[in-house]
Design an enzyme around this catalytic site. Structure first.
Site, PDB file in Angstrom:
ATOM      1  N   GLY A  79      40.270 -55.097   9.861  1.00 39.73           N
ATOM      2  CA  GLY A  79      39.298 -56.175   9.699  1.00 39.73           C
ATOM      3  C   GLY A  79      38.354 -55.890   8.549  1.00 39.73           C
ATOM      4  N   GLY A 128      30.167 -51.068  17.450  1.00 42.41           N
ATOM      5  CA  GLY A 128      31.075 -51.329  18.565  1.00 42.41           C
ATOM      6  C   GLY A 128      31.100 -50.242  19.619  1.00 42.41           C
ATOM      7  N   ASN A 162      34.989 -39.308  20.451  1.00 44.29           N
ATOM      8  CA  ASN A 162      36.334 -38.751  20.322  1.00 44.29           C
ATOM      9  C   ASN A 162      36.481 -38.258  18.885  1.00 44.29           C
ATOM     10  OD1 ASN A 162      39.080 -38.260  19.879  1.00 44.29           O
ATOM     11  ND2 ASN A 162      39.731 -39.918  21.233  1.00 44.29           N
ATOM     12  N   PRO A 163      36.499 -36.946  18.683  1.00 42.67           N
ATOM     13  CA  PRO A 163      36.520 -36.419  17.310  1.00 42.67           C
ATOM     14  C   PRO A 163      37.700 -36.929  16.499  1.00 42.67           C
ATOM     15  CG  PRO A 163      36.179 -34.650  18.896  1.00 42.67           C
ATOM     16  CD  PRO A 163      36.469 -35.886  19.691  1.00 42.67           C
ATOM     17  N   THR A 200      39.365 -39.942  16.626  1.00 40.55           N
ATOM     18  CA  THR A 200      39.191 -41.297  16.091  1.00 40.55           C
ATOM     19  C   THR A 200      37.964 -41.365  15.186  1.00 40.55           C
ATOM     20  OG1 THR A 200      38.037 -41.932  18.130  1.00 40.55           O
ATOM     21  CG2 THR A 200      40.378 -42.434  17.996  1.00 40.55           C
ATOM     22  N   GLY A 226      26.999 -45.085  15.223  1.00 36.83           N
ATOM     23  CA  GLY A 226      28.229 -45.571  14.588  1.00 36.83           C
ATOM     24  C   GLY A 226      28.725 -44.624  13.510  1.00 36.83           C
ATOM     25  N   GLY A 250      31.829 -45.724  11.703  1.00 41.05           N
ATOM     26  CA  GLY A 250      32.875 -46.475  11.006  1.00 41.05           C
ATOM     27  C   GLY A 250      32.589 -46.763   9.545  1.00 41.05           C
ATOM     28  N   GLU A 251      31.352 -46.708   9.138  1.00 38.57           N
ATOM     29  CA  GLU A 251      31.022 -47.120   7.777  1.00 38.57           C
ATOM     30  C   GLU A 251      30.360 -46.031   6.941  1.00 38.57           C
ATOM     31  OE1 GLU A 251      28.740 -50.335   9.441  1.00 38.57           O
ATOM     32  OE2 GLU A 251      29.980 -51.818   8.427  1.00 38.57           O
TER      33      GLU A 251
END
Lengths: 176, 724
Positions: free
Chosen positions: B237, B506, B613-614, B616, B684, B686-687
């Protein structure tokens, strides 16, 4: 038009519009959606399947061009090449060589095809000595896999997984 | 019943870590490697027909000249051109229709019609046959040439920037540019719409279903309750699927009219036009520092663009607000209203480009002052938020800088440029700090516990981020189960609304909702044991209170216990500044002959609260670092100078990093716990990796060959120009 080919060991007889690509035949007519449509232009590699053992971008190939041929998709690859593919799939899980998973089937099929090309000594753009036995270095491997894009950026894990499968295959051959 | 939490204060609880925090295999990994994960376009209901979107070749009033001819083509069922169709994808978390109507085209490439046919081939052929003309518009497409409205200007100031710059011992005044970029997720946007009476079901590829459901309902003028969205697997996404896009609305409209299921998959070229791009930016950065490099002045002025009526403005300054201390500050954001395709969120909107430019400027300042770039960052870490003066919830920039520098071997780097040469290649190293705001979004989840295990349900999506895995781990941890003892069901709006995936919120948001749902179950179990929930220990099917213990199955007695958790952001957002921090180090080789840059190695060290979770989490950090590399070296969405259309709107011409571009990545996730982030203490990840890694590459190019690239990406032509 009437088209027949074998997919993962099963003969398929289809009545298809001549415009149907191999990829759409697999996905939309046979329900084998493991092969992905990422670009429909042969630019991303997500649709990679094996035709007569060679990797092909299924989106760039018309179904009608494959009359009588043997096609292997992600759904059947573990049966068709158990040593390499099954090892590779497990290694992809172990090295976390995926995120969204959309390029993953193409990476797996492409890697299986690539490893057999390498075993047969095919050169690549980065091969320095065309006469020497081919050594599948990291540079060779990444060069040969660069037609399979991964936007999530899982390349390092995919490369480790392919190396694992490559080494397992080497030891298989030696044992044999 | 429900357990609700508004995050107003620091959390004082503790979270055990048996399953949580463990490096575990992705829950959906086997499905993905065997091709059994099913994405939006991959089921074939009875009577399925196919739609193809048609794009505007220009701007202005749209005419479909040969509509009747196309409608008469074999297999064609309809040519749809409906006022409810949308101009471009909705912005993230809009929850309402984006701009509707296709009678005029606001940008080249706008969808203006949908052709539906019995087969994909017939639809594609008919869509290409439809002649579209556009007339009557001469819209501005260059952000530098339009006047900026007052409404489109945002300014914050402290102290007196100009005076501070005049008095500064060292000053930097530079302008940087970044081009438009695109998410370019591997799965094109797709929708399969089917009606059952008044109820619409859409299998879609979307990130934030609770908002997407409302957006589709608003477009169609129907009740939200009558829309069900299914997105169990999403092929990436990165912001482009935050809001609904043109294919979903068009498919729903056509399906209603035809009374048949309609599938529309966006053409890869449409993906680049219809779904929001990252805006190009022009950034003037002014820094003033004393002899030791301590900043006294920070000026950061950004120009970005968007279409009229889009309320998104690439938040370039988001990271600058809190990254470094300086008493005198001027931050100005301006948005040019132009007619390039709509701009919106792309992975780490704001910091991805803002911190990248700022961290290049910091490297230039380090050179100017004559100190080590790592030392410069360390000297300027603020004690509190530099603008609001509130404390940081946690702040581990210094630790990430030290850790990254040690693992990279930074001490061995020659500070001067052009010191290392291997054949035709200049070798150099660069670094940058990483900053990203941390956000929480409202989220709900339901957990059901039986003697056989637990089931987690929420409309949260897993776009490759690992939601299936971590939500399962959270429930397993809370209920004393193994990860396998929990089933996770996502991506269905029949489930309680999660946060959706985006903005790195998320995991912590929906994860907290799952944790709270489990807390309700724990309270029920404690009641049955006649003890306080705090005394309860759940382990491997046994419920323990003090020295009393009973098998879970016996306590449940065949019943199902259901918990519902709901979290929303609260006053914590005002009491503390919450962010994630990191440091990236890159080594590059630059060809003296061609100007080509190759990344040789990269080290990233990050602090993002508790790591759930290391495996992911590391993958997310790595993906960000690779995105940063793409931004630095190859990625640029090019706009035609005449009409603004995207010239390179496919994957052969928009250059994502490929296998051969990316070496091994060395990534460390430092141990951290942020009690202001809710009971999980997780932030977070993810970024964060993209918010600095690109600058590390650009700074490494300078260290290698002495060329300072200020206009990204650092393509060979730009580097070569500096080398000669």
């Amino acid at each position: 038009m009437q088209i027949s080919f074998t997919v993962n060991g099963t003969r398929q007889d289809m009545e298809l519009d001549p415009r149907v690509t191999l990829l759409d035949a697999l996905r939309d007519h046979l329900g084998l959606t493991g092969s992905k449509k990422g670009c429909d232009h042969g630019q991303c590699g997500a649709c990679t399947v094996l035709v007569e053992g060679r990797r092909v971008n299924a989106c760039l190939s018309l179904a009608a061009m494959h009359e009588g041929e043997e096609i292997t998709t992600i759904e059947g690859i573990a049966q068709t090449s158990p040593d390499t593919a099954a090892t590779l799939q497990q290694a992809m899980i172990d090295y976390d060589g995926m995120q969204c998973g959309y390029c993953t089937p193409g990476q797996v099929c492409s890697a299986v095809g690539m490893l057999s090309e390498a075993r047969e000594g095919w050169p690549s753009h980065v091969t320095e000595d065309l006469d020497a036995p081919l050594e599948l270095t990291r540079d060779e491997l990444t060069e040969r896999m660069s037609g399979n894009l991964c936007r999530c950026g899982c390349y390092p894990g995919i490369v480790k997984a392919i190396r694992t499968a490559s080494e397992a295959r080497t030891s298989d051959s030696e044992a044999a | 019943m429900s357990v609700q939490l508004k995050v107003d204060d620091r959390d004082t609880g503790e979270v055990t870590q048996n399953v949580l925090g463990r490096d575990t295999e992705r829950r959906d990994a086997r499905q993905k490697v065997t091709g059994r994960a099913t994405y939006a376009a991959e089921i074939r209901p009875e009577g399925l027909v196919h739609g193809a979107l048609v794009r505007a070749p220009g701007m202005g009033r749209v005419e479909l000249a040969n509509r009747a001819e196309v409608e008469a083509m074999p297999g064609v069922l309809m040519v749809l051109s409906d006022a409810r169709m949308i101009r471009n994808a909705a912005q993230g978390a809009a929850g309402e229709a984006p701009v509707q109507g296709v009678e005029t085209a606001a940008y080249v490439g706008q969808p203006v019609a949908l052709v539906v046919a019995e087969s994909f081939e017939a639809a594609a052929h008919a869509a290409r046959t439809l002649t579209v003309t556009c007339e009557g518009a001469s819209n501005e497409i260059d952000p530098e040439k339009v006047e900026i409205a007052e409404d489109d200007t945002d300014e914050t100031a402290q102290g007196d920037l100009e005076a501070a710059l005049r008095e500064a011992r060292h000053e930097i005044d530079r302008t940087y540019t970044t081009p438009s970029m695109h998410s370019a997720a591997m799965e094109p946007h797709a929708a399969l719409a089917e009606w059952d009476g008044a109820r619409l079901t859409v299998r879609a590829s979307l990130q934030m279903l609770r908002y997407n459901r409302a957006e589709i309902a608003d477009c169609l003028g129907i009740d939200t309750e009558n829309v069900r969205l299914l997105s169990p697997f999403v092929g990436g996404g990165f912001g482009s699927k935050l809001g609904i896009s043109a294919e979903a609305v068009a498919a729903a409209l056509a399906a209603r009219e035809l009374g048949r299921p309609v599938r529309v998959v966006q053409h890869r070229r449409s993906v680049f036009e219809v779904n929001t791009r990252r805006s190009e930016t022009t950034q003037r950065i002014r820094l003033g520092a004393d002899a030791e490099g301590r900043l006294d002045a920070i000026g950061h002025e950004a120009l970005v663009s968007n279409l009229p009526e889009e309320d998104f403005s690439e938040p370039v300054l988001q990271g600058t607000h809190f990254a470094y201390a300086a008493r005198n500050r001027l931050l100005v954001q301006r948005t040019a209203r132009i007619h390039r395709p709509a701009a919106g969120s792309v992975r780490a909107p704001g910091e991805a480009v803002g911190i990248t430019a700022f961290e290049i400027a910091m490297d230039e300042l380090a050179d100017e002052v004559g100190i080590d770039p790592v030392e410069l960052r360390l000297a300027n870490i603020p004690e509190k938020d530099p603008e609001s003066d509130v404390p940081f919830s946690s702040h581990m920039l210094a630790e990430t800088l030290h850790d990254g520098a040690a693992r990279f071997g930074w001490a061995d780097r020659p500070r001067a440029a052009r010191q290392r040469r291997e054949g035709e290649w200049w070798i150099g190293s660069g670094m940058a700090a990483c900053f990203r705001v941390n956000m929480m979004m409202p989220a709900e989840a339901r957990v059901r516990l039986t003697a056989d295990g637990a089931i987690v349900e929420t409309d949260m999506t897993d776009i490759g981020t690992g939601s299936y895995s971590i939500l399962g781990q959270i429930a397993a941890e809370a209920l004393g189960l193994t990860a396998e003892g929990v089933e996770v069901r996502l991506g269905d709006t029949d489930f309680p609304p999660g946060s959706g995936s985006g903005g790195s919120f998320g995991a912590a948001s929906t994860g907290t909702a799952v944790w709270l749902a489990c807390a309700e179950i724990r309270t029920a179990l404690a009641g049955r044991m006649d003890c306080e929930p705090g005394e309860l220990t759940l382990r491997e099917g046994t419920v323990q209170c003090g020295n009393r213990s009973r098998p879970l199955a016996e306590l449940l007695n065949g019943e199902t216990l259901t918990g519902h958790g709901e979290v929303e952001p609260g006053k914590a957002e005002d009491k503390v500044r919450q962010a994630t921090f990191g440091a990236c180090f890159a080594e590059v080789a630059v060809s003296d002959v061609t100007g080509e840059t190759r990344l040789r190695r990269m080290v990233g060290s990050f602090a993002a609260g508790r790591i759930l979770n290391p495996r992911t989490a590391r993958s997310q950090a790595q993906g960000g670092m690779i995105w940063g590399t793409g931004m630095a070296l190859t990625e640029a969405l090019l706009h035609d100078r005449r009409d603004g259309h995207v010239v390179n709107r496919d994957l052969a011409e928009y250059h994502l990093p490929v296998h051969a571009d990316i070496p091994e990545m060395d990534i460390a996730l430092l141990e951290e716990s942020d009690p202001w982030a809710g009971p999980l203490h997780a932030k977070g990840i993810g970024e964060l990796g993209i918010c600095g890694s690109g600058a590390a590459v650009i700074n490494a190019i300078h260290n290698a060959c002495g060329v300072r690239v200020r206009d990204l990406p650092a393509t060979p032509d730009r580097v070569l120009g500096g080398l000669s």
